[in-house]
Structure formats: C-alpha cells, structure tokens
Design a protein around this motif. Structure first.
Motif, short mmCIF file in Angstrom:
data_model
loop_
_atom_site.label_atom_id
_atom_site.label_comp_id
_atom_site.label_asym_id
_atom_site.label_seq_id
_atom_site.Cartn_x
_atom_site.Cartn_y
_atom_site.Cartn_z
N PRO A 217 0.80 -1.23 0.00
CA PRO A 217 0.00 0.00 0.00
C PRO A 217 0.83 1.28 0.00
CG PRO A 217 -0.15 -1.16 2.11
CD PRO A 217 0.55 -2.06 1.17
N VAL A 218 1.96 1.28 0.75
CA VAL A 218 2.77 2.50 0.81
C VAL A 218 3.30 2.83 -0.56
CG1 VAL A 218 4.79 3.57 1.83
CG2 VAL A 218 3.38 2.02 3.19
N TRP A 219 3.79 1.81 -1.25
CA TRP A 219 4.34 2.03 -2.58
C TRP A 219 3.24 2.40 -3.57
CZ3 TRP A 219 9.05 2.93 -4.24
CH2 TRP A 219 10.11 2.64 -3.39
N GLN A 220 2.05 1.90 -3.30
CA GLN A 220 0.94 2.25 -4.17
C GLN A 220 0.68 3.75 -4.10
OE1 GLN A 220 -2.43 -0.18 -3.35
NE2 GLN A 220 -3.37 0.28 -5.31
N VAL A 221 0.72 4.28 -2.87
CA VAL A 221 0.52 5.72 -2.70
C VAL A 221 1.67 6.47 -3.37
CG1 VAL A 221 0.45 7.58 -1.03
CG2 VAL A 221 -0.81 5.48 -0.60
N LEU A 222 2.88 6.00 -3.15
CA LEU A 222 4.04 6.65 -3.76
C LEU A 222 3.93 6.59 -5.28
CD1 LEU A 222 7.04 5.54 -1.54
CD2 LEU A 222 6.09 7.82 -1.81
N GLY A 223 3.46 5.45 -5.77
CA GLY A 223 3.34 5.28 -7.21
C GLY A 223 2.39 6.28 -7.84
N SER A 224 1.39 6.71 -7.07
CA SER A 224 0.44 7.65 -7.63
C SER A 224 1.04 9.06 -7.73
CB SER A 224 -0.83 7.67 -6.81
OG SER A 224 -0.53 8.08 -5.50
N LEU A 225 2.28 9.24 -7.23
CA LEU A 225 2.94 10.54 -7.38
C LEU A 225 3.59 10.68 -8.75
CD1 LEU A 225 4.76 10.87 -3.93
CD2 LEU A 225 2.64 11.93 -4.66
N SER A 226 3.59 9.58 -9.49
CA SER A 226 4.30 9.57 -10.76
C SER A 226 3.84 10.70 -11.69
CB SER A 226 4.06 8.24 -11.45
OG SER A 226 4.32 8.34 -12.80
N LEU A 227 4.79 11.29 -12.39
CA LEU A 227 4.46 12.38 -13.30
C LEU A 227 4.20 11.89 -14.71
CD1 LEU A 227 6.95 15.19 -12.29
CD2 LEU A 227 4.48 15.36 -12.37
N LEU A 228 4.94 10.86 -15.13
CA LEU A 228 4.84 10.44 -16.53
C LEU A 228 3.58 9.63 -16.79
CD1 LEU A 228 8.43 9.59 -17.75
CD2 LEU A 228 7.00 11.55 -18.28
N LYS A 229 3.07 8.96 -15.78
CA LYS A 229 1.89 8.12 -15.99
C LYS A 229 0.66 8.95 -16.34
CE LYS A 229 -0.11 4.20 -13.66
NZ LYS A 229 -0.15 3.56 -12.34
N PRO A 230 0.35 9.99 -15.54
CA PRO A 230 -0.80 10.82 -15.95
C PRO A 230 -0.56 11.52 -17.28
CG PRO A 230 0.29 11.74 -14.02
CD PRO A 230 0.85 10.39 -14.22
N TYR A 231 0.70 11.85 -17.55
CA TYR A 231 1.02 12.47 -18.83
C TYR A 231 0.69 11.51 -19.97
CZ TYR A 231 3.90 14.13 -22.70
OH TYR A 231 4.35 14.52 -23.93
N ALA A 232 1.12 10.25 -19.81
CA ALA A 232 0.85 9.25 -20.85
C ALA A 232 -0.65 9.10 -21.05
CB ALA A 232 1.46 7.91 -20.46
N ASN A 233 -1.38 9.18 -19.97
CA ASN A 233 -2.84 9.06 -20.05
C ASN A 233 -3.44 10.17 -20.90
OD1 ASN A 233 -4.92 7.44 -19.29
ND2 ASN A 233 -5.45 8.66 -17.50
N LEU A 234 -2.96 11.40 -20.68
CA LEU A 234 -3.48 12.53 -21.45
C LEU A 234 -3.07 12.41 -22.92
CD1 LEU A 234 -2.85 15.46 -18.97
CD2 LEU A 234 -5.04 14.57 -19.71
#
Lengths: 270, 602
Positions: A217-234
């Motif tokens: 869970p901790v890494w899951q929260v950290l993972g949601s800080l990613s910048l490139l993932k939301p960018y890729a989504n857009l």
C-alpha cells in the motif's frame, strides 16, 4: 486583486524579457530543437518510422492477402513523439528552472524581491508563468512541424487528441518547472539546482515503475505521485480528473514552497 | 569536525544521490531489492540526510528567536498544505471522472461490460500467467477494476516463480488467462503479441463464468471416433477446453440407447472411421428436426454413411483430398496436403479470425447446394491455388482439370434452419426424408408432439414448454430437466397454465430451440491433441461448439474497439520541408542567434 495581478504581470514581463535577450536561453532552445527535430524526423520519416512501417505492412497485405488490424498512423506518431517529448522535457526543464531564484541569490537581488511589497507567491507565480511561456514558445515551431505532418493524415484526424496531448505536455512542464523553481530558491548555485531538480524529477517519473515492482500500500501511494503516468494518459486521449488534480497539486505545491522558502529567508536576514 | 566540513565542501555529499541512483538502477536491473540495491540506496539516503543535517545546523546557527518562530509557522503551513493536497488527490482518485476523447472510445468499456462488471455478485478474479505485464492489457484490466470495484481483481502470476498457483490452474504455457469466481474457474484463452486481451473475450468469459447454465455436449462413440481420453489422435485437449468453458462432456452410444438424450445441447461426430447404423443416423436426423445441433467432422477416405443426413441440409462430402499449392503453408512448415486457411466466412464462429491461421492436415472439401429454409455460411475457404485431388497417390501432385476440383474450396460450413413453434421444421427439405422417421421411428414422437401442439394455443406467450416438450419422444428420456414440465402441460392443456407461466427460465431455452444448427468440417485432425492448441485450430472447434450450443443469444454483443485505419499521405515536398525545418533550420536559428547575442554582448 488588481494590484496583485499587475504585480504578477510585471514580474512575468521582466522574466520573459530576460529570456529573449539571453544567449543561454537561445542556446538551450537551439539544442532542444536539434534533439526534438532529429527524433521527429526519425519517428515520422525514418527507416523505422511510422509512415514506412505502415507502408511496409500495406505491401505485405497486398502480397499475401492476410487481413491486418487497422492502424492509425498519425495517432501512433503522436504517441511516440509526445512520449519522447515528455522524456526530453525532463532533461530540459531543470535547466530552464535552475536560474529562477538561484540567479537572484547570486546577484544579490533576492533580498530586494523578498523585501519588496510584492507578495512572495505573486513573484513565484510570475516567474513560473514566464518560464512556462518560454517553454511553450520553444514548443511552437515543433508544434508547427507536427501540424504539417498531421494535416497530411488521410482520412483527416480530429484535433482533440493532439490538443489534449500538448495540454498534457504543458501541464507536465508546469509541474516540473514549479518544483524546479522551489529547488532553485534553496540554493545560490544554478548547476546544483538543475541537478537536484533533475534527480527529483527522474525519481518522480520512475516511481510508479518502482511501486509496481515492489507492491504494497505504501508504494501504491508513492506510485500515484508519478508524473509520466498521468502524462501518458493525457497523450493517449483520456482525461482523468485525478490526473489533472495531481498536476495542479504539483504546481500549487511548488509555488507554495517557493513562497515559504523566500519567506523564511526574509526572517533569516533580519 | 573540520575534516567533515571540508568533506562536504569538496562535494562529498554527491556520494549520496550517486549511491541512491546506483541502488535504484541495480534494483531495476536485477528486479529485486535485496540485499545490494537496498543497501546502496539506504547508504545514499543516510549520507544525504547527514549533509542536510549539517547544512541545517549551519542555517540554524544563524537563526535568531524570531526566525525560529517564523520557521515553525512555515513548517505548520507546509504540513497543512501537504495534507490538503494529499486529501484532494485522494478524493480525486476515489471519485474520478473520465472522459475518453479518442475517436472510437478506445479506452472506455462498452455499456454492457460496465453493467455486467458493476453488478457482479461474487468476486471475479482474472489471473494472467505471464512474466511481463503488457501495458495495453493492464489498461483494459484497470478499466474493469474501476467499474467493478472490489468485486473485480486481476493479478499477474509468473508461472516459474509461483509454480503452485500455476499448477492449481493447470497452466502449461506462458500467456494463459484464467478466470475464477468462488470455486469456479475457467480458461479464457492465451495472450501473446498477436492476440491481446480484448473486452469482447473478457466480458463474455465473465458472463459465462457467472452464469448457471451448463450445456451438455455429447460425443458420438462406437465408430472409431477420436478418443476423448489422452490417446494417440485423441481430442482430450479439446474436451478439456470445453469443460473449462462450463460444458458437460459425455460420450453417446446410440447403439445402446435409441435416441439422442433430450438434454443434449450439441452432438459431436468427431472423425468416425466406420459407418453409422441406419438407426443411429435416423436418431440424429430426428434430433435435428426437433431443433438440435450437430457438429460433423469427417476425414477423407472414410465413409460414415452420413449422406442421407447431410443431404437434408444440402451438404455433400467430397472424397477428394484438398491440396494447397500456394506455398503459404510451407512458410510455417506445412506440407501441400495441409491446407492453411486464412480466409474465413462472415459468421459468429469465425468473426474474430481475420488474418489468423488455422490448418487442416488431410482434409476433404465440402460442397453445398441450396435448400430452401436453410441458411448456410461457408466457414473455411482455401485459397485460389488449391484443388481437390482425386488421386493423391499419383506423385508429383498436379492439378488435373478432368478429375480434380478447382479451388477455392470450402472445408467447413455452418448451417441453420428455423423450426416452427410446434417442433416441425419450418420448411421440409424433402418429403421422403421427413416421412420416413415418422413411419419408422415408433409412434412416440407424433403422439407427444400432438398434445404439445394442442397445448400451445392456450398459453400464447408460453409456447416455449410446448416446443421443449417435443424432444422427449420416449418416456425414458424424462429425467432431463427441461422435459419435466411437459407431462403437466400435455395431459390437461387448459388447466395447468399457471404452472408453466411462473417458470421464468422456460422462456430462454425455448427461444433458442427454434433453430436447428449444424456445422460440417471435412477434417477432424485439426482438433486433435497437439494440433488443437496451435494457431486458431482450437478456436475454430470451440467457437463452433459454442455457436451450436446456442449460447450466442446469451453472449453479449460487444463491438470490438477498432482504431480508424489512417495513414499519413505526405508529398515528397512536405517530407523534405519537414526534414529541413526540424533537423536543420530550427536548430540553426536557435544556435546562431545565441552566438550572435553572445558576440554582441562581449
């Protein structure tokens, strides 16, 4: 309110003027265009480029009669190119943001800014807008190249997805610049600011890979800080409110932390 | 202390980030965190922390009382902003709104899927046995998870690292996808670079998994048919795959029992070597007349004496061997007598096959002539450069226009015939064919049929039990579930109307039973063990069975998401303009103006 806006605009204009008379800014733009241009041609027109690959596939289809799934070449091109531009921006943006406050510190003008009647956050917003505008200006000629390529799409391509992708790039840039601005406000060495920003940004962009590798869970929260993932989504053409909120959070956080760090400086020197 | 100061001053703190980066990259490359990468990263963080502490001490020594207070305020403000932003993101993640701006809604789920997944009553888990998750598959699964909430989950399992789980699911190779809900589990298919997970497959798989209906598939035995057990030339893998898809498999020996059981969803005749008895073929014919489904797979140089049965449907088996001289098959190691099929008919069985391969070693072609009331669709079509060889022993193989049949040939055909409500074929193909069973096959079908027809006028909306009733010609076949309501209806037709009406399930099978279906393949080799799992062979077989079992009514019709076929048609001028502009002019402009500015400033 009006005064505040006027202040922001004044800072913004001063920043922009700095960029357009600075040889370093032009040099950065020149290198940026060189790298982006080389990849642009490679992805679009090169041996392994999207046009040639699609043509090769079409020939194969004609020869063997095997039906292949449809391919959207302009969309593919956008995915590749904007994906690459996201990566390239990670290298360029820390260089753009490095001098925002560090230069002022070095030339001893930060005290003036810190003690001026303009609020710290207004200064930060003005500076951020200035550097963001400079980045957008750097993107404009590349955007023109993309438009030439996309205008040759057959059948014509609706522009909603490309527009969204570039909005994503702008948001990514704003987030990184905002963080870089904060880091720049901490030190009087521009190089140090650039390197630390770069490290932080790279960390933030790989954090989701790390998170999915480790799990929990901790890494899951950290993972949601990613910048490139939301960018890729857009870039893909999907607007997710959580992605927009994440970018907005980064921008606000950067501006806020910058203002805070200048604020503490004011008391340190008094 | 002094030395430490010098160490920091001379850039010693750089070891910190350096070690962290080293640790991270080591973790990436090795794929695990222990022990070296973690040690490196921790050491880096410690060094960086020490440096920060040291810097902090320097800063602190400058601080007066007022500044310390300001500092605490700043820390409090920063913390609260962090908390607020964190909460905002948490909420945004919880209640997110998604807008898919792609033309064909590539990244959205169909409404049917959303409805199915969001209404799941039991948790459904998708397990993919592969080493590296594919991003596009993951996107799809995440979409499912988003609408399914806690009821839907998925996992990637490396069968080599977790052999226990792989064994539990009976995984034999990479890329297998399995579904599980409570105790039920089902094999969905394989994912590989050619065939990715699709919404159509996944949603229908889930729908099948959570549905309670099980169809019985009978395999005809007693004439040298392909063995259902692991054996040379057997179809054990095919049987297993069917069982994985919620089918119940049973052998059928028509020599022992006179009629096809009433609960038969599909009867499969898989590669008989000897002839069927007249009575057997009659039983099958009768079964078909009552809305049954039969899959016929006959290899060349065998005569199962099915001609009368097949002629009702306008199908003739050509005894000549199909030769494929196009050389397409040679590319993948197939001989000329193993026709490779890439051309499929437009039919529910083959609709997803475009571009895929399947192959049929030693196949005979099928000819059809039109029969009124029967809808036929070719399934497998050989290429232009194939022919039906009358004398395969005569080497080298050559097309002989007099005795051989010119391709393209048909290797498989799907046929369907509407059955009128009272259980009699809507269009009778040949009077002789229908008269015969009536006269010979005991009086049982006719009497049972007649009360059924009597019953039908009274409960108009529930004609279903009537048609249901008809397949139970003999009282021995009564244990069948579907047949049970019939006795109550038929004897006293006006009174029992309340009994059939409340049974909601009755409506569905009745509707599906108004059509008799048949699929004929001129080959049974393609479904045997070893070949079954190659290319599309297994799918041809499995899809045929599911079409025959009339599950298509319940499978959700989800249109596969397809991208627009689009090209960039650039003129040579445009291309060279772009090349010049992007690689030469723009960088030159930037660098030259930088140089000029620098020069003028000097």
């Amino acid at each position: 309110m009006k005064v505040m806006l006027g202040n922001i605009i004044a800072i913004y204009r001063k920043e922009l003027q700095n960029y357009f008379v600075s040889p370093v800014a032009y040099a950065i733009a020149g290198f940026f265009w060189l790298i982006a241009g080389v990849f642009f041609t490679a992805i679009l027109l090169g041996q392994e480029g999207v046009i040639r690959q699609a043509a090769l596939m079409d020939i194969q289809v004609q020869q063997t009669g095997v039906v292949m799934p449809p391919v959207d070449v302009p969309y593919q091109f956008l995915q590749f190119f904007l994906g690459f531009m996201g990566q390239l921006s990670l290298y360029i943006l820390p260089i753009l943001s490095m001098g925002l406050y560090a230069e002022e510190r070095k030339s001893r003008t930060l005290e003036l800014l810190a003690t001026s009647p303009i609020t710290n956050w207004a200064v930060a917003v003005g500076k951020l807008l200035g550097v963001l505008t400079f980045f957008a200006t750097m993107m404009l000629p590349i955007l023109a190249c993309e438009l030439i390529a996309l205008s040759a799409a057959n059948p014509p391509m609706p522009l909603s997805v490309p527009l969204l992708g570039h909005l994503g790039l702008l948001l990514l840039a704003a987030s990184v610049l905002s963080l870089g601005m904060f880091i720049s406000s901490l030190t009087d060495s521009t190089i140090l600011a650039a390197i630390i920003t770069f490290v932080v940004v790279v960390f933030l962009s790989v954090i989701d890979l790390l998170a999915s590798g480790v799990g929990g869970p901790v890494w899951q929260v950290l993972g949601s800080l990613s910048l490139l993932k939301p960018y890729a989504n857009l870039v893909r053409g999907v607007v997710d409110t959580s992605n927009l909120v994440l970018f907005a959070s980064y921008i606000i956080l950067g501006v806020f932390l910058t203002a805070q760090s200048i604020e503490t400086l004011r008391f340190q020197r008094s | 202390m002094k030395q430490l100061k010098n160490f920091w001053k001379s850039g010693g703190f750089w070891i910190g980030p350096f070690l962290i980066v080293m640790g991270l990259s080591a973790a990436f490359v090795s794929g695990s965190w222990l022990p070296v990468p973690a040690a490196l990263a921790i050491a880096g963080i410690v060094i960086l922390g020490l440096w920060l502490l040291f810097q902090g001490r320097l800063v602190l020594s400058f601080l007066g009382k007022r500044s310390t207070q300001a500092g605490t305020n700043a820390v409090a403000a920063t913390l609260s902003v962090l908390v607020i932003l964190g909460l905002m993101n948490f909420l945004a993640n919880r209640y997110l709104v998604r807008v898919d701006l792609t033309e064909n809604q590539l990244f959205s789920l169909a409404p049917q899927t959303q409805q199915l997944v969001s209404n799941l009553e039991q948790p459904v888990k998708v397990s993919i046995f592969d080493r590296v998750p594919n991003p596009s598959d993951q996107l799809l699964l995440q979409n499912y998870q988003r609408s399914g909430g806690s009821k839907f989950s998925y996992e990637y399992v490396d069968p080599q690292l977790q052999p226990a789980i792989a064994q539990e699911y009976g995984v034999t190779r990479f890329g297998e996808v399995h579904l599980k809900s409570n105790e039920r589990q089902q094999f969905l298919g394989n994912v590989d670079p050619q065939s990715r997970l699709t919404e159509v497959k996944l949603t229908n798989g889930i729908a099948q998994l959570i549905s309670d209906e099980k169809t019985k598939v009978y395999f005809l035995q007693g004439h040298g048919e392909r063995s259902l057990k692991p054996a040379d030339g057997g179809i054990y893998q095919a049987v297993k795959s069917l069982e994985n898809r919620n089918f119940i498999i049973e052998p059928l020996n028509l020599a022992e029992q006179q009629d096809v059981p009433a609960d038969a969803g599909v009867v499969v005749i898989a590669g008989p070597k000897r002839a069927l008895f007249e009575g057997e073929s009659k039983a099958l014919r009768q079964y078909l007349q009552l809305g049954g489904s039969v899959l016929v797979m006959v290899d060349p140089s065998t005569d199962p004496k099915l001609n009368t049965l097949l002629q009702d449907w306008g199908v003739t088996l050509d005894n000549r061997l199909v030769i494929d001289a196009s050389g397409q098959g040679q590319l993948v190691g197939l001989g000329p007598a193993e026709p490779l099929i890439t051309n499929y008919g437009n039919h529910p069985i083959t609709k997803d096959f475009s571009g895929g391969y399947s192959f049929y070693r030693g196949a005979r072609s099928i000819q059809t002539n039109e029969v009124p009331g029967i809808e036929e669709t070719p399934l497998l079509i050989t290429n232009e450069r194939s022919w039906a060889e009358s004398n395969p022993k005569n080497q080298p193989l050559k097309f002989n226009a007099e005795t051989d049949g010119q391709g393209p040939l048909m290797l498989g055909v799907a046929l369907s015939r509407k059955i009128a409500q009272d259980g009699v074929p809507a269009a009778q193909p040949s009077p002789a064919a229908t008269d015969k069973p009536k006269a010979e096959a005991s009086p049982s079908p006719t009497p049972t049929a007649s009360p059924a027809t009597e019953a039908s006028p009274s409960p108009t909306p529930t004609e279903s039990p009537a048609t249901e009733a008809s397949p139970s010609p003999t009282p021995t076949a009564l244990p069948a579930i579907e047949a049970s309501p019939t006795p109550t209806v038929s004897p006293a037709s006006p009174t029992p109307t309340p009994t059939p009406t409340p049974t909601p399930a009755a409506g569905k099978p009745a509707q599906t039973n108004t059509e008799a279906r048949m699929v004929v393949f001129g080959n049974s080799e393609f479904a045997t063990d070893g070949v079954f799992e190659q290319q599309l062979n297994g799918d041809v077989f499995l899809n045929s069975i599911s079409w025959l079992s009339k599950q298509d009514a319940q499978t959700l019709s989800i249109r596969p998401k397809e991208t627009t076929n689009r090209r960039i048609a650039m003129t040579a001028e445009q291309a060279s303009l772009l090349d010049w502009l992007s690689r030469r002019i723009l960088p030159a402009v930037g660098l030259l103006s930088a140089g000029a500015l620098w020069w003028s400033r000097r």
